[in-house]
Write a protein that holds these residues in place. Structure first.
Motif, PDB file in Angstrom:
ATOM      1  N   GLY A 270      38.019  13.344  34.319  1.00 23.44           N
ATOM      2  CA  GLY A 270      36.579  13.561  34.266  1.00 23.44           C
ATOM      3  C   GLY A 270      35.848  12.504  33.464  1.00 23.44           C
ATOM      4  O   GLY A 270      34.781  12.032  33.879  1.00 23.44           O
ATOM      5  N   VAL A 271      36.405  12.105  32.319  1.00 21.67           N
ATOM      6  CA  VAL A 271      35.734  11.125  31.466  1.00 21.67           C
ATOM      7  C   VAL A 271      35.769   9.738  32.093  1.00 21.67           C
ATOM      8  O   VAL A 271      34.777   8.998  32.068  1.00 21.67           O
ATOM      9  N   SER A 272      36.917   9.374  32.657  1.00 20.60           N
ATOM     10  CA  SER A 272      37.045   8.018  33.209  1.00 20.60           C
ATOM     11  C   SER A 272      36.432   7.896  34.595  1.00 20.60           C
ATOM     12  O   SER A 272      35.935   6.829  34.970  1.00 20.60           O
ATOM     13  N   GLY A 273      36.486   8.984  35.378  1.00 21.14           N
ATOM     14  CA  GLY A 273      36.099   8.874  36.777  1.00 21.14           C
ATOM     15  C   GLY A 273      37.056   8.027  37.583  1.00 21.14           C
ATOM     16  O   GLY A 273      36.763   7.667  38.728  1.00 21.14           O
ATOM     17  N   ILE A 274      38.230   7.725  37.006  1.00 18.51           N
ATOM     18  CA  ILE A 274      39.184   6.815  37.644  1.00 18.51           C
ATOM     19  C   ILE A 274      40.492   7.522  37.963  1.00 18.51           C
ATOM     20  O   ILE A 274      40.953   7.500  39.111  1.00 18.51           O
ATOM     21  N   SER A 275      41.097   8.140  36.963  1.00 18.31           N
ATOM     22  CA  SER A 275      42.420   8.701  37.147  1.00 18.31           C
ATOM     23  C   SER A 275      42.737   9.670  36.014  1.00 18.31           C
ATOM     24  O   SER A 275      42.210   9.551  34.902  1.00 18.31           O
ATOM     25  N   ALA A 276      43.653  10.615  36.313  1.00 20.62           N
ATOM     26  CA  ALA A 276      44.215  11.483  35.280  1.00 20.62           C
ATOM     27  C   ALA A 276      45.487  10.904  34.686  1.00 20.62           C
ATOM     28  O   ALA A 276      46.054  11.478  33.761  1.00 20.62           O
ATOM     29  N   ASP A 277      45.938   9.762  35.211  1.00 25.20           N
ATOM     30  CA  ASP A 277      47.203   9.151  34.807  1.00 25.20           C
ATOM     31  C   ASP A 277      46.950   8.118  33.710  1.00 25.20           C
ATOM     32  O   ASP A 277      46.247   7.126  33.931  1.00 25.20           O
ATOM     33  N   MET A 278      47.533   8.341  32.537  1.00 24.83           N
ATOM     34  CA  MET A 278      47.325   7.427  31.415  1.00 24.83           C
ATOM     35  C   MET A 278      47.783   6.016  31.743  1.00 24.83           C
ATOM     36  O   MET A 278      47.185   5.037  31.272  1.00 24.83           O
ATOM     37  N   ARG A 279      48.819   5.866  32.557  1.00 22.39           N
ATOM     38  CA  ARG A 279      49.289   4.528  32.912  1.00 22.39           C
ATOM     39  C   ARG A 279      48.216   3.741  33.659  1.00 22.39           C
ATOM     40  O   ARG A 279      48.022   2.552  33.393  1.00 22.39           O
ATOM     41  N   GLU A 280      47.516   4.399  34.571  1.00 20.88           N
ATOM     42  CA  GLU A 280      46.453   3.728  35.315  1.00 20.88           C
ATOM     43  C   GLU A 280      45.276   3.387  34.408  1.00 20.88           C
ATOM     44  O   GLU A 280      44.659   2.314  34.554  1.00 20.88           O
ATOM     45  N   LEU A 281      44.981   4.263  33.472  1.00 24.12           N
ATOM     46  CA  LEU A 281      43.862   4.002  32.570  1.00 24.12           C
ATOM     47  C   LEU A 281      44.171   2.839  31.632  1.00 24.12           C
ATOM     48  O   LEU A 281      43.304   1.996  31.357  1.00 24.12           O
ATOM     49  N   LEU A 282      45.395   2.774  31.137  1.00 17.17           N
ATOM     50  CA  LEU A 282      45.765   1.664  30.257  1.00 17.17           C
ATOM     51  C   LEU A 282      45.727   0.327  30.998  1.00 17.17           C
ATOM     52  O   LEU A 282      45.464  -0.719  30.391  1.00 17.17           O
ATOM     53  N   ALA A 283      45.990   0.357  32.300  1.00 18.95           N
ATOM     54  CA  ALA A 283      45.973  -0.879  33.090  1.00 18.95           C
ATOM     55  C   ALA A 283      44.575  -1.266  33.566  1.00 18.95           C
ATOM     56  O   ALA A 283      44.366  -2.377  34.041  1.00 18.95           O
ATOM     57  N   SER A 284      43.610  -0.348  33.423  1.00 17.38           N
ATOM     58  CA  SER A 284      42.272  -0.585  33.952  1.00 17.38           C
ATOM     59  C   SER A 284      41.404  -1.357  32.956  1.00 17.38           C
ATOM     60  O   SER A 284      41.420  -1.069  31.752  1.00 17.38           O
ATOM     61  N   PRO A 285      40.600  -2.328  33.429  1.00 14.38           N
ATOM     62  CA  PRO A 285      39.660  -3.021  32.546  1.00 14.38           C
ATOM     63  C   PRO A 285      38.341  -2.275  32.358  1.00 14.38           C
ATOM     64  O   PRO A 285      37.484  -2.712  31.583  1.00 14.38           O
ATOM     65  N   ALA A 286      38.168  -1.147  33.020  1.00 16.63           N
ATOM     66  CA  ALA A 286      36.889  -0.443  33.006  1.00 16.63           C
ATOM     67  C   ALA A 286      36.593   0.155  31.641  1.00 16.63           C
ATOM     68  O   ALA A 286      37.480   0.709  30.982  1.00 16.63           O
ATOM     69  N   ALA A 287      35.331   0.085  31.231  1.00 15.90           N
ATOM     70  CA  ALA A 287      34.920   0.675  29.959  1.00 15.90           C
ATOM     71  C   ALA A 287      35.143   2.184  29.962  1.00 15.90           C
ATOM     72  O   ALA A 287      35.484   2.775  28.927  1.00 15.90           O
ATOM     73  N   GLU A 288      34.967   2.822  31.119  1.00 15.93           N
ATOM     74  CA  GLU A 288      35.154   4.266  31.200  1.00 15.93           C
ATOM     75  C   GLU A 288      36.610   4.652  30.934  1.00 15.93           C
ATOM     76  O   GLU A 288      36.886   5.715  30.366  1.00 15.93           O
ATOM     77  N   ALA A 289      37.542   3.808  31.362  1.00 13.09           N
ATOM     78  CA  ALA A 289      38.959   4.073  31.079  1.00 13.09           C
ATOM     79  C   ALA A 289      39.217   4.007  29.586  1.00 13.09           C
ATOM     80  O   ALA A 289      39.920   4.857  29.019  1.00 13.09           O
ATOM     81  N   ARG A 290      38.639   3.000  28.925  1.00 14.12           N
ATOM     82  CA  ARG A 290      38.800   2.885  27.472  1.00 14.12           C
ATOM     83  C   ARG A 290      38.192   4.095  26.761  1.00 14.12           C
ATOM     84  O   ARG A 290      38.767   4.606  25.782  1.00 14.12           O
ATOM     85  N   GLU A 291      37.049   4.562  27.241  1.00 14.02           N
ATOM     86  CA  GLU A 291      36.424   5.734  26.620  1.00 14.02           C
ATOM     87  C   GLU A 291      37.326   6.959  26.732  1.00 14.02           C
ATOM     88  O   GLU A 291      37.456   7.736  25.770  1.00 14.02           O
ATOM     89  N   ALA A 292      37.962   7.141  27.895  1.00 10.13           N
ATOM     90  CA  ALA A 292      38.849   8.294  28.071  1.00 10.13           C
ATOM     91  C   ALA A 292      40.056   8.204  27.146  1.00 10.13           C
ATOM     92  O   ALA A 292      40.460   9.195  26.533  1.00 10.13           O
TER      93      ALA A 292
END
Length: 386
Positions: A270-292
């Motif tokens: 919900g916070v990232s709007g990208i993924s529920a998977d921490m691995r994908e969020l760590l690999a993402s350059p998106a600011a929303e991923a960092r916020e999550a």
């Protein structure tokens, strides 16, 4: 004919299983899992020292078909052995069940009443028990509860500030992930025998933090349901109850729609709007991923400090779960503010996901969990008692 025991952990989207020799040593003979149930599942099964086998299932296969595939594999591999008992992970035991219990119709009926409290877990746990009872009616089934390890909390940890009648009716804090915490608490005592006050962070798609004093749980971030404590893969974590009332006043909102949103559309997703998977969020350059990621780490830090306060100090910190075991940057974010507790990481050991990653006064460990062996021990004890 030698006997084996089967351990089953059935969820809404996955099925895990393990086979053990039914003896004192509990040698693990094989096991596996079915993932992505209902979305193109595959059964991955393996026996020790052998290559894993991948067995396809129909793309729309549900839990019943996954269980049948597991039993087909079991019969092919162990059909000549006697199945002595099946142990099941059951998330909620309620007030009534604070230790493993043999399952009969009356037990099933009492456990079904808890389905609305943990809707993503309990119905699937119980459906697996029913199917195994139908397929092997003479084999005893044993329910092992995630809430049982937390059953001796002090009243101040157990009670909400609600009218006493509600507490007496079962509206209280239960804690979950107890099978994992039981195993990890034992490992902590083995690895750090001088550490009495241990905080354990079980961090995965479901996440929580537990305070363990001398091997006994005294508090946990999870409470009445599996929504509380920490933001998770898709679950909201700590929430002002007034938010739920606010959402229910929205156009077209229903209790069911709000519940679905809080369980399935929040957390990292919900916070990232990208993924529920921490691995994908760590690999993402998106600011929303960092916020999550930052939000998740912040709440983990806060809960670790809270559990240390409940214990009156901390002698060791243990990380486990998919994130806890593998996400070094997340562990770094979590531990960075905890220097006041004597917690500091060895950067090199943390980066390689070492077993001992602490560089400060308080030992910090990374320990893989093993819920299956905890259930297998309960099955062994039940067979011995019988």
């Amino acid at each position: 004919m030698s006997a084996v025991l089967l351990v089953v952990n059935a969820g809404s989207s996955s099925l895990k299983f393990a086979v053990f020799e039914a003896g004192e040593r509990l040698s693990r003979l094989g096991g596996g899992q079915v993932e992505r149930i209902g979305r193109g599942p595959r059964l991955r099964a393996v026996r020790p020292s052998e290559t894993a086998r991948l067995l396809p299932l129909p793309a729309d296969a549900g839990q019943a078909q996954a269980l049948d595939a597991m039993l087909h594999w079991f019969d092919a591999e162990f059909g000549e052995r006697r199945l002595a008992i099946v142990g099941h992970r059951v998330v909620h035991g309620g007030i009534a069940y604070t230790a493993p219990v043999p399952v009969d119709d009356a037990v099933l009926a009492r456990l079904e009443a808890l389905d609305p409290i943990v809707p993503l877990h309990q119905p699937y746990n119980l459906a697996a028990i029913r199917r195994l009872r139908d397929r092997a009616p003479r084999v005893p089934q044993l329910a092992c509860f995630d809430t049982a390890f937390h059953s001796r909390w002090p009243d101040v940890a157990r009670r909400f500030a609600l009218p006493r009648a509600l507490h007496d009716a079962g509206v209280r804090r239960y804690g979950f992930h107890g099978l994992s915490y039981e195993y990890l608490a034992g490992e902590a005592r083995r690895l750090e025998p001088d550490a009495r006050r241990v905080v354990i962070a079980h961090l995965g798609s479901g996440a929580s933090v537990c305070a363990v004093d001398g091997g006994r749980s005294i508090d946990c971030s999870l409470g009445f349901t599996a929504l509380d404590g920490l933001p998770m893969g898709t679950r909201c974590g700590p929430l002002d109850p007034g938010v739920a009332f606010h959402l229910l006043r929205g156009d077209g909102a229903t209790p069911a729609s709000v519940e679905k949103m809080l369980y399935q559309d929040c957390g990292l997703l919900g916070v990232s709007g990208i993924s529920a998977d921490m691995r994908e969020l760590l690999a993402s350059p998106a600011a929303e991923a960092r916020e999550a990621i930052d939000l998740f780490a912040y709440h983990c830090t806060r809960q670790i400090a809270a559990m240390a306060a409940a214990l009156g100090g901390i002698d060791a910190l243990v990380f486990s779960g998919g994130i806890g075991e593998n996400a070094a940057p997340v562990r770094e974010r979590i531990c960075a503010p905890l220097g006041f507790l004597g917690i500091a990481l060895d950067a090199a050991a943390n980066a390689r996901n070492g077993e001992r990653i602490g560089g400060g006064r308080v030992p910090v460990r990374v320990v893989p969990t093993d819920e299956e062996v905890v259930i297998a021990r309960a099955c062994r004890d039940a067979l011995a008692a019988a």
